[in-house]
Design a protein around this motif. Structure first.
Motif, PDB file in Angstrom:
ATOM      1  N   PRO A 240       0.735  -1.184  -0.015  1.00 26.39           N
ATOM      2  CA  PRO A 240      -0.172   0.014  -0.069  1.00 26.39           C
ATOM      3  C   PRO A 240       0.664   1.171  -0.002  1.00 26.39           C
ATOM      4  O   PRO A 240       0.555   2.206  -0.546  1.00 26.39           O
ATOM      5  CB  PRO A 240      -0.806   0.014   1.218  1.00 26.39           C
ATOM      6  N   ALA A 241       2.072   1.128   0.848  1.00 25.33           N
ATOM      7  CA  ALA A 241       2.716   2.483   0.833  1.00 25.33           C
ATOM      8  C   ALA A 241       3.566   2.825  -0.595  1.00 25.33           C
ATOM      9  O   ALA A 241       3.405   3.811  -1.057  1.00 25.33           O
ATOM     10  CB  ALA A 241       4.148   2.118   1.779  1.00 25.33           C
ATOM     11  N   ILE A 242       3.849   1.774  -1.281  1.00 29.26           N
ATOM     12  CA  ILE A 242       4.561   2.001  -2.644  1.00 29.26           C
ATOM     13  C   ILE A 242       3.378   2.249  -3.364  1.00 29.26           C
ATOM     14  O   ILE A 242       3.843   3.275  -4.271  1.00 29.26           O
ATOM     15  CB  ILE A 242       5.062   0.418  -2.964  1.00 29.26           C
ATOM     16  N   VAL A 243       2.218   1.943  -3.567  1.00 30.52           N
ATOM     17  CA  VAL A 243       1.300   2.169  -4.309  1.00 30.52           C
ATOM     18  C   VAL A 243       0.759   3.428  -4.025  1.00 30.52           C
ATOM     19  O   VAL A 243       0.675   4.672  -5.079  1.00 30.52           O
ATOM     20  CB  VAL A 243      -0.070   1.202  -4.420  1.00 30.52           C
ATOM     21  N   LEU A 244       0.712   4.057  -3.023  1.00 29.80           N
ATOM     22  CA  LEU A 244       0.173   5.470  -2.646  1.00 29.80           C
ATOM     23  C   LEU A 244       1.589   6.528  -2.829  1.00 29.80           C
ATOM     24  O   LEU A 244       1.204   7.475  -3.607  1.00 29.80           O
ATOM     25  CB  LEU A 244       0.052   5.562  -0.939  1.00 29.80           C
ATOM     26  N   ILE A 245       2.621   6.275  -2.717  1.00 31.05           N
ATOM     27  CA  ILE A 245       3.770   7.026  -3.185  1.00 31.05           C
ATOM     28  C   ILE A 245       3.941   7.053  -4.532  1.00 31.05           C
ATOM     29  O   ILE A 245       4.047   8.253  -5.346  1.00 31.05           O
ATOM     30  CB  ILE A 245       5.171   6.500  -2.452  1.00 31.05           C
ATOM     31  N   VAL A 246       3.693   5.948  -5.397  1.00 32.05           N
ATOM     32  CA  VAL A 246       4.083   6.181  -6.590  1.00 32.05           C
ATOM     33  C   VAL A 246       2.818   6.856  -7.633  1.00 32.05           C
ATOM     34  O   VAL A 246       3.055   7.600  -8.465  1.00 32.05           O
ATOM     35  CB  VAL A 246       4.134   4.411  -7.492  1.00 32.05           C
ATOM     36  N   ALA A 247       1.559   6.830  -6.984  1.00 34.90           N
ATOM     37  CA  ALA A 247       0.418   7.535  -7.592  1.00 34.90           C
ATOM     38  C   ALA A 247       0.406   8.815  -7.140  1.00 34.90           C
ATOM     39  O   ALA A 247       0.442   9.732  -8.022  1.00 34.90           O
ATOM     40  CB  ALA A 247      -0.804   6.817  -6.592  1.00 34.90           C
ATOM     41  N   PHE A 248       1.073   9.223  -5.940  1.00 34.21           N
ATOM     42  CA  PHE A 248       1.138  10.417  -5.633  1.00 34.21           C
ATOM     43  C   PHE A 248       2.328  11.420  -6.530  1.00 34.21           C
ATOM     44  O   PHE A 248       2.023  12.392  -6.747  1.00 34.21           O
ATOM     45  CB  PHE A 248       1.735  10.802  -4.173  1.00 34.21           C
ATOM     46  N   LEU A 249       3.358  10.650  -6.583  1.00 35.10           N
ATOM     47  CA  LEU A 249       4.438  11.064  -7.345  1.00 35.10           C
ATOM     48  C   LEU A 249       4.077  11.314  -8.863  1.00 35.10           C
ATOM     49  O   LEU A 249       4.655  11.931  -9.591  1.00 35.10           O
ATOM     50  CB  LEU A 249       5.736  10.370  -7.158  1.00 35.10           C
ATOM     51  N   GLY A 250       3.315  10.280  -9.349  1.00 32.80           N
ATOM     52  CA  GLY A 250       2.856  10.109 -10.546  1.00 32.80           C
ATOM     53  C   GLY A 250       2.143  11.443 -10.950  1.00 32.80           C
ATOM     54  O   GLY A 250       2.107  11.986 -12.088  1.00 32.80           O
ATOM     55  N   VAL A 251       0.982  11.720 -10.053  1.00 25.59           N
ATOM     56  CA  VAL A 251       0.510  13.049 -10.433  1.00 25.59           C
ATOM     57  C   VAL A 251       1.261  14.227 -10.229  1.00 25.59           C
ATOM     58  O   VAL A 251       1.252  15.406 -11.204  1.00 25.59           O
ATOM     59  CB  VAL A 251      -0.673  13.139  -9.380  1.00 25.59           C
ATOM     60  N   ALA A 252       2.365  14.380  -9.311  1.00 27.44           N
ATOM     61  CA  ALA A 252       3.193  15.440  -9.317  1.00 27.44           C
ATOM     62  C   ALA A 252       4.158  15.266 -10.606  1.00 27.44           C
ATOM     63  O   ALA A 252       4.453  16.459 -11.055  1.00 27.44           O
ATOM     64  CB  ALA A 252       4.137  15.211  -7.926  1.00 27.44           C
ATOM     65  N   TRP A 253       4.403  14.328 -11.052  1.00 23.93           N
ATOM     66  CA  TRP A 253       5.248  14.171 -12.271  1.00 23.93           C
ATOM     67  C   TRP A 253       4.624  14.833 -13.692  1.00 23.93           C
ATOM     68  O   TRP A 253       5.267  15.724 -14.325  1.00 23.93           O
ATOM     69  CB  TRP A 253       5.349  12.679 -12.733  1.00 23.93           C
ATOM     70  N   LYS A 254       3.464  14.795 -13.632  1.00 23.85           N
ATOM     71  CA  LYS A 254       2.456  15.296 -14.681  1.00 23.85           C
ATOM     72  C   LYS A 254       1.947  16.811 -14.506  1.00 23.85           C
ATOM     73  O   LYS A 254       1.882  17.636 -15.267  1.00 23.85           O
ATOM     74  CB  LYS A 254       1.357  14.401 -15.367  1.00 23.85           C
ATOM     75  N   TYR A 255       1.709  16.886 -13.188  1.00 19.65           N
ATOM     76  CA  TYR A 255       0.991  18.201 -12.781  1.00 19.65           C
ATOM     77  C   TYR A 255       1.715  19.186 -11.959  1.00 19.65           C
ATOM     78  O   TYR A 255       1.102  20.105 -11.597  1.00 19.65           O
ATOM     79  CB  TYR A 255      -0.523  17.735 -12.396  1.00 19.65           C
ATOM     80  N   GLY A 256       2.717  18.589 -11.225  1.00 20.59           N
ATOM     81  CA  GLY A 256       3.478  19.549 -10.428  1.00 20.59           C
ATOM     82  C   GLY A 256       2.701  19.356  -8.980  1.00 20.59           C
ATOM     83  O   GLY A 256       2.191  18.463  -8.650  1.00 20.59           O
ATOM     84  N   ARG A 257       2.883  20.660  -8.087  1.00 19.74           N
ATOM     85  CA  ARG A 257       2.495  20.490  -6.955  1.00 19.74           C
ATOM     86  C   ARG A 257       1.080  20.857  -6.691  1.00 19.74           C
ATOM     87  O   ARG A 257       0.446  21.840  -5.840  1.00 19.74           O
ATOM     88  CB  ARG A 257       3.144  21.639  -6.178  1.00 19.74           C
ATOM     89  N   LEU A 258       0.187  19.951  -7.405  1.00 18.10           N
ATOM     90  CA  LEU A 258      -1.208  19.875  -7.543  1.00 18.10           C
ATOM     91  C   LEU A 258      -1.742  19.900  -6.122  1.00 18.10           C
ATOM     92  O   LEU A 258      -2.817  20.573  -5.894  1.00 18.10           O
ATOM     93  CB  LEU A 258      -1.646  19.203  -8.522  1.00 18.10           C
ATOM     94  N   TYR A 259      -1.271  18.854  -5.274  1.00 15.97           N
ATOM     95  CA  TYR A 259      -1.666  18.892  -4.219  1.00 15.97           C
ATOM     96  C   TYR A 259      -1.715  20.055  -3.211  1.00 15.97           C
ATOM     97  O   TYR A 259      -2.509  20.344  -2.354  1.00 15.97           O
ATOM     98  CB  TYR A 259      -0.896  17.731  -3.340  1.00 15.97           C
ATOM     99  N   CYS A 260      -0.612  20.726  -3.325  1.00 11.41           N
ATOM    100  CA  CYS A 260      -0.204  21.715  -2.398  1.00 11.41           C
ATOM    101  C   CYS A 260      -1.429  22.817  -2.659  1.00 11.41           C
ATOM    102  O   CYS A 260      -1.842  23.421  -1.730  1.00 11.41           O
ATOM    103  CB  CYS A 260       0.894  22.269  -2.705  1.00 11.41           C
ATOM    104  N   GLY A 261      -1.548  22.870  -4.082  1.00  7.98           N
ATOM    105  CA  GLY A 261      -2.492  24.252  -4.406  1.00  7.98           C
ATOM    106  C   GLY A 261      -4.013  23.979  -4.133  1.00  7.98           C
ATOM    107  O   GLY A 261      -4.764  24.899  -4.161  1.00  7.98           O
ATOM    108  N   TRP A 262      -4.516  22.689  -4.187  1.00  7.19           N
ATOM    109  CA  TRP A 262      -5.853  22.457  -4.418  1.00  7.19           C
ATOM    110  C   TRP A 262      -6.172  21.349  -3.154  1.00  7.19           C
ATOM    111  O   TRP A 262      -7.492  21.382  -3.007  1.00  7.19           O
ATOM    112  CB  TRP A 262      -5.894  21.495  -5.773  1.00  7.19           C
ATOM    113  N   LEU A 263      -5.455  20.975  -2.323  1.00  8.02           N
ATOM    114  CA  LEU A 263      -5.789  20.085  -1.232  1.00  8.02           C
ATOM    115  C   LEU A 263      -4.914  20.468   0.154  1.00  8.02           C
ATOM    116  O   LEU A 263      -5.642  20.399   1.129  1.00  8.02           O
ATOM    117  CB  LEU A 263      -5.658  18.645  -1.360  1.00  8.02           C
TER     118      LEU A 263
END
Length: 317
Positions: free
Chosen positions: A69-92
């Motif tokens: 679960p940790a690997i899946v969560l980290i990969v998914a999170f960094l996958g979003v950052a890879w394409k969209y940058g710090r989207l989590y910071c600005g939106w969540l």
């Protein structure tokens, strides 16, 4: 877009505050027990100690329930950052939600978004007034205390912490944690909230590093062929011009090259300011998000412009 972003921010902030009480995510130090989505999350170690499962079965359970679960969560999170940058910071991000709130209060007090800013940012209808200083520092203290007690409820039962707070029966260690945590977070919110977002937050830092490594990652593209139109860039909110610069809560310059936008949180406020100005002038916005091949072309164009500027500077020297 900003209304949608505010909806996401408030929703995630509420989730951040309520998650421990709802057992959505917390680790109980008393029981050494992790709670996830209202369920006790066990690695199967107790069953192994009791002889109910073999060592191989225990190892498989640890991998499936902890590492996977940790690997899946980290990969998914960094996958979003890879394409969209710090989207989590600005939106969540709950911290950035408070940063923007405190920016507004401080601006009403002194006309700046940070105590360390050298110049004021003018906004239409906002006249800095000293009576907002107590409001700003009160908000810092309230948010600092709220942050400290919320983090403590992620480690100890929320009913115990809140009950102990209202009845005055907190343990010495709990009281010390709340006192020290409240003080530290209050000072951070008042004096270093932007610095923390830029350099102190590991979540934001790794998002930026991953995003910077991807030439196809989403960037704010600037139409440099019509850069002269920025001279008349004013909005109802920012009548002094440079609406995109003044609208950035991280105090960046959105028309800059990507490597100078390392801490951009993709909030889109610069795009909204540009669109407002250009709509009034009945023309197309000069700023827009680009992703994929369009982002690569923008990056190459930025590098070319940077080389040309360096060559001109070298010739002048």
């Amino acid at each position: 877009m900003q209304r949608r972003r505010l909806f996401f921010q408030l929703g995630f902030f509420a989730l951040f505050l309520l998650a421990p009480a709802l057992n959505l995510l917390r680790f109980d130090l008393h029981e050494a027990q992790l709670w996830v989505l209202g369920q006790r999350w066990s690695l199967g170690i107790d069953a192994f100690r009791a002889g109910e499962i073999s060592a191989n079965q225990a190892a498989i359970q640890i991998f499936v329930r902890a590492f996977l679960p940790a690997i899946v969560l980290i990969v998914a999170f960094l996958g979003v950052a890879w394409k969209y940058g710090r989207l989590y910071c600005g939106w969540l991000c709950p911290h950035f939600t408070l940063v923007e709130t405190l920016n507004t209060a401080l601006h009403r007090a002194c006309g700046k978004l940070s105590i360390w800013d050298k110049h004021r940012t003018r906004r239409a209808g906002v006249q800095p007034s000293a009576r907002w200083w107590p409001v700003f520092f009160t908000l810092c203290a309230v948010f600092g205390f709220l942050w400290a007690i919320t983090l403590l409820t992620y480690l100890l039962p929320p009913a115990e912490i809140w009950g102990g707070l209202f009845s005055g029966t907190l343990t010495p260690n709990q009281a010390r944690f709340l006192g020290a945590g409240s003080l530290i977070f209050t000072l951070e919110f008042a004096f270093a909230r932007h610095l923390f977002c830029r350099f102190g937050c590991a979540v934001g830092l790794f998002q930026s590093l991953v995003w910077m490594a991807n030439p196809k990652g989403m960037v704010v593209a600037f139409d440099r062929d019509n850069a002269r139109d920025c001279r008349t860039c004013t909005t109802a909110t920012y009548p002094q011009g440079s609406a995109c610069d003044n609208g950035c809560p991280m105090r960046l310059h959105p028309r800059n090259i990507k490597r100078m936008m390392f801490s951009c949180v993709q909030c889109g406020q610069c795009l909204d300011s540009c669109e407002e100005t250009r709509t009034a002038q009945k023309s197309e916005p000069l700023l827009e998000w680009k992703v994929g091949a369009d982002a690569v072309r923008e990056t190459l164009r930025q590098r070319k412009a940077e080389r040309e500027a360096a060559a001109v500077l070298e010739r002048n020297v």
